[in-house]
Design a protein around this motif. Structure first.
Motif: not given
Ligand SMILES: [Cu+2]
Lengths: 499, 270
Positions: A43-63
């Motif tokens: 019953p826990a609230p779902p994570p919010d995947v509907t709202s669009v994140p801000s336009d700031d981009r984060i570079m993913a760290v790859l290893t």
């Protein structure tokens, strides 16, 4: 992973409405309505995947394997940019064995990608200009036809870009899906992407990245030189190599995984395949938690976990006793004869209550071990030519030494050092080499840059002649520098003067 | 993005206007060409059940891929195809970048090794300058079926293995050998396998799919053979690789292992 990042243990929750199917390459677009599942038991609230994140981009760290990027530590979804370059590279598959790998990021498995559920992932796939083949990527974390395969199909020297939303948390395999797909995967084109649930995974002290894969080469196991892909062996599912992280020995010796007593360790484990299912086991450990199939729920106290080709598992355990722990595919011929072995080296203080070590040696108690006699070789020295010594030594080597050092002198990765091209034979003077064979060798020794820490028994029951023959054979085989060892030299080292 | 689309449209227009058909040729093979066919070719992905076998008429084909030296001569004669003049719409940034200068090969590039880093447009223009054209997929594949001693060697395991070995060798574009240094096949054609990829006239699945059903479907079939289910010969990995390679291209693309050769029609004597 620093303990500063420790947070309250996040409870993994499935999203209330999740697209359950992660489409694999070339499947038709799933009927989304039919796929929706309601996890009413959570019953826990779902994570919010509907709202669009801000336009700031984060570079993913790859290893590169076996390393894992740090946790995202984000409370909100973000726009994450992933830049991955496909490269075709020749790398060792085993000692003296080369293979032309096709890779995501220059390593097998490919770079580890870590994002958070709800992230909008902007994926840039570049195909290096030196590539022969076009390639693409199918991420099992992508909800959408082909998992990105069609959108990322890229000719050599070109690049493509697509964007997906990381809807489902979990540990997902990605792979190339360019025809013929099995060949692209068999050449090493797979890796893992972790989609963290909101709140992240429970923090641990160390995280590692290990993938198992099967390889099909024209030559037999350990046949030297650049090996070509063998399509027939692939179709018949008869691998030449089954290895962790793309090559035999990639988790052995200096490259072993490391931990300290008391650490909690997490292995993000995946199977690239293309054919085999792994029975993954760490000898001497019990997994405290296994997130089966890389999903949301965990089983506890697991000895061996089965991971399918194109599947994964998250393995959490705490190491309490120092020592070397072997990572194996418990389908054991793969571990013994095809390379599926790695080690986790745990250092730190012993706790005799947890593990006593050997407490009793019953053989030694029954019979008092005799004082090792100083064996004296009093047979008269023979007068063989160098070639006769080589021939006689060859026979003796086959019956006495090859069980461990192998008929090809290659040794066994991780346990027996090679005699073929061994720099030990070059760096040390003759006396030292003779001494090692006469008196045996134990403890750490470095041969051709790889450390071994094992035991070779003594060979002082062999005659001076026999030892001279076998060493002359070794010095004149497999590209070793040549030379001759005389019985008198053995005698001198033996210190008996009995000639 | 815009320029890629436009290039695509240009390619389509040339297909539709039928520029593929150069003037019929006399029965004597043009210089450098040999006669290939007639024969039957089994496409990896038949366009329809009726096209599981495709017959191919006789045609002329260059015995060797076009070389750097030959292409240099062409570029000197038609300077609009110099790398510093050709519009990016017709040849991308990689166009002839391996040459030392726009009109010189330089010391590192062998004159007799196959020209690579050429776009479909450039290859087509080169062939047109010789009153020739690019071979069609079916023509190229028919010629490539032949070994040294058989017209159709597709069931000869040694021949098939040899082709596949080429694809599992590392890419060493810098050291491409000279054309024609191996053995010719039964028709007298060299280097169809084992040297470079080659442009064909109808390289793009999306081009041929313009007039057939649904473009997306055809595209997916071609490179996305996860199951190999729709393929006629699922263990012909070399054929898969060629189809995949061609599908990944746009007409302005160039790659370091992609060259071409020309073909010409045969004047059929009645
Ligand atoms: Cu690939």
């Amino acid at each position: 992973m620093s303990k500063d990042f420790r947070r309250t243990i996040g409870v993994l929750r499935a999203s209330a409405i999740a697209l359950a199917l992660v489409a694999s390459a070339c499947e038709q677009k799933p009927d989304v309505g039919a796929m929706q599942r309601h996890f009413t038991e959570h019953p826990a609230p779902p994570p919010d995947v509907t709202s669009v994140p801000s336009d700031d981009r984060i570079m993913a760290v790859l290893t590169s394997p076996p390393n894992v990027p740090p946790p995202t530590n984000r409370t909100k979804p973000a726009r994450v940019v992933v830049k991955l370059t496909v490269k075709e590279v020749v790398m060792p598959m085993a000692d003296g064995v080369q293979y032309s790998y096709w890779t995501f990021g220059g390593t097998v498995p490919g770079s580890f990608i870590r994002v958070r559920q709800g992230d909008v992932v902007e994926f840039h796939l570049q195909n290096d200009a030196t590539s022969t083949m076009p390639h693409n990527i199918d991420l099992h974390a992508v909800t959408g036809p082909g998992g990105g395969a069609a959108s990322s199909f890229t000719a050599p020297g070109h690049a493509s870009q697509f964007t997906f939303r990381a809807l489902n948390p979990g540990l997902f395999v990605y792979h190339c899906a360019t025809a013929p797909v099995p060949m692209h995967v068999a050449n090493g084109m797979y890796g893992l992407i972790l989609v963290e649930p909101p709140g992240g995974l429970p923090p641990v002290d160390r995280e590692y990245y290990v993938m198992e894969g099967d390889f099909y080469t024209k030559g037999k196991y350990h046949a030297k030189g650049l090996q070509a892909f063998d399509m027939d062996k692939g179709i018949e599912e008869r691998p030449t190599y089954v290895v962790f992280n793309g090559a035999e020995g990639s988790l052995l010796g200096d490259k072993s995984l490391k931990a300290y007593v008391g650490d909690s360790v997490r292995i993000f484990f995946g199977v690239g395949g293309p054919n085999l299912t792994s029975s993954f086991h760490v000898i001497g450990e019990v997994f405290d938690r296994v997130y089966m199939e890389g999903g949301t729920h965990y089983q506890e106290n697991v000895q061996t976990t089965m991971v399918p080709a194109g599947g994964s598992a998250i393995l959490d355990f705490r190491v309490q006793v120092p020592g070397a722990y072997a990572l194996v595919d418990h389908s054991l011929f793969r571990a013994f004869n095809q390379g599926a072995v790695g080690t986790l080296k745990v250092s730190g203080p012993e706790d005799k209550l947890l593990y006593s070590g050997k407490q009793e040696d019953s053989l030694a108690e029954k019979e008092q071990a005799p004082q090792a006699p100083v064996l004296v070789d009093s047979a008269p020295p023979s007068t063989l030519t160098r070639d006769e010594r080589i021939a006689a030594g060859k026979t003796l080597f086959a019956s006495t030494c090859s069980a461990c050092h192998q008929a090809t002198g290659s040794g066994l990765p991780g346990s027996i050092p090679p005699l073929a091209g061994s720099d030990f034979l070059v760096k040390n003077d003759k006396e030292r080499v003779i001494g090692v064979v006469l008196n045996g060798l134990s403890g750490p020794v470095k041969v051709n840059g790889t450390s071994f820490n094992s035991v070779m028994p003594t060979w002082n029951h062999l005659t001076n002649d026999e030892l001279a023959n076998v060493l002359t054979y070794v010095l004149n085989s497999w590209g070793n520098p040549g030379g001759e060892v005389a019985p008198a030299e053995i005698a001198k080292v033996r210190g008996s003067g009995a000639i | 993005m815009f320029s890629r689309c436009l290039a695509h449209v240009l390619a389509c227009v040339t297909v539709l206007t039928g520029a593929a058909h150069a003037a019929p040729r006399p029965l004597k093979a043009p210089a450098g060409m040999v006669m290939v066919g007639p024969g039957v070719y089994r496409p990896l992905y038949p366009a329809s059940p009726a096209e599981r076998l495709v017959s191919v008429r006789r045609f002329y084909l260059d015995a060797r891929p076009v070389t750097n030296g030959e292409f240099l001569t062409f570029v000197r004669a038609q300077p609009e195809w110099r790398r510093d003049r050709a519009p990016r719409l017709l040849a991308d940034d990689g166009y002839l970048t391996h040459w030392a200068a726009a009109d010189a090969l330089g010391r590192d590039v062998r004159s007799a090794s196959p020209v690579t880093n050429v776009s479909w447009f450039a290859a087509k223009a080169y062939c047109a300058a010789r009153s020739a054209r690019l071979p069609s997929e079916r023509e190229w594949e028919l010629a490539a079926l032949a070994s040294e001693n058989a017209r159709d060697a597709s069931s000869d395991p040694a021949f098939v293995a040899r082709i596949l070995d080429f694809y599992s060798r590392p890419a060493l574009a810098a050291s491409l050998r000279d054309v024609g240094s191996g053995k010719p096949n039964l028709y007298g054609v060299y280097d169809l396998h084992g040297l470079v990829w080659e442009w064909i006239y109808d390289f793009s699945a999306s081009l041929v799919a313009v007039d057939s059903r649904e473009k997306g479907e055809a595209d997916r079939n071609r490179f996305c053979g996860a199951t190999g289910a729709s393929a006629q010969t699922p263990s012909d990995y070399a054929a898969f690789m060629r189809v995949a390679f061609r599908s990944s291209l746009e007409a302005a693309y160039t790659t370091s292992r992609l060259g071409f050769r020309c073909a010409a029609d045969l004047e059929e004597t009645p």
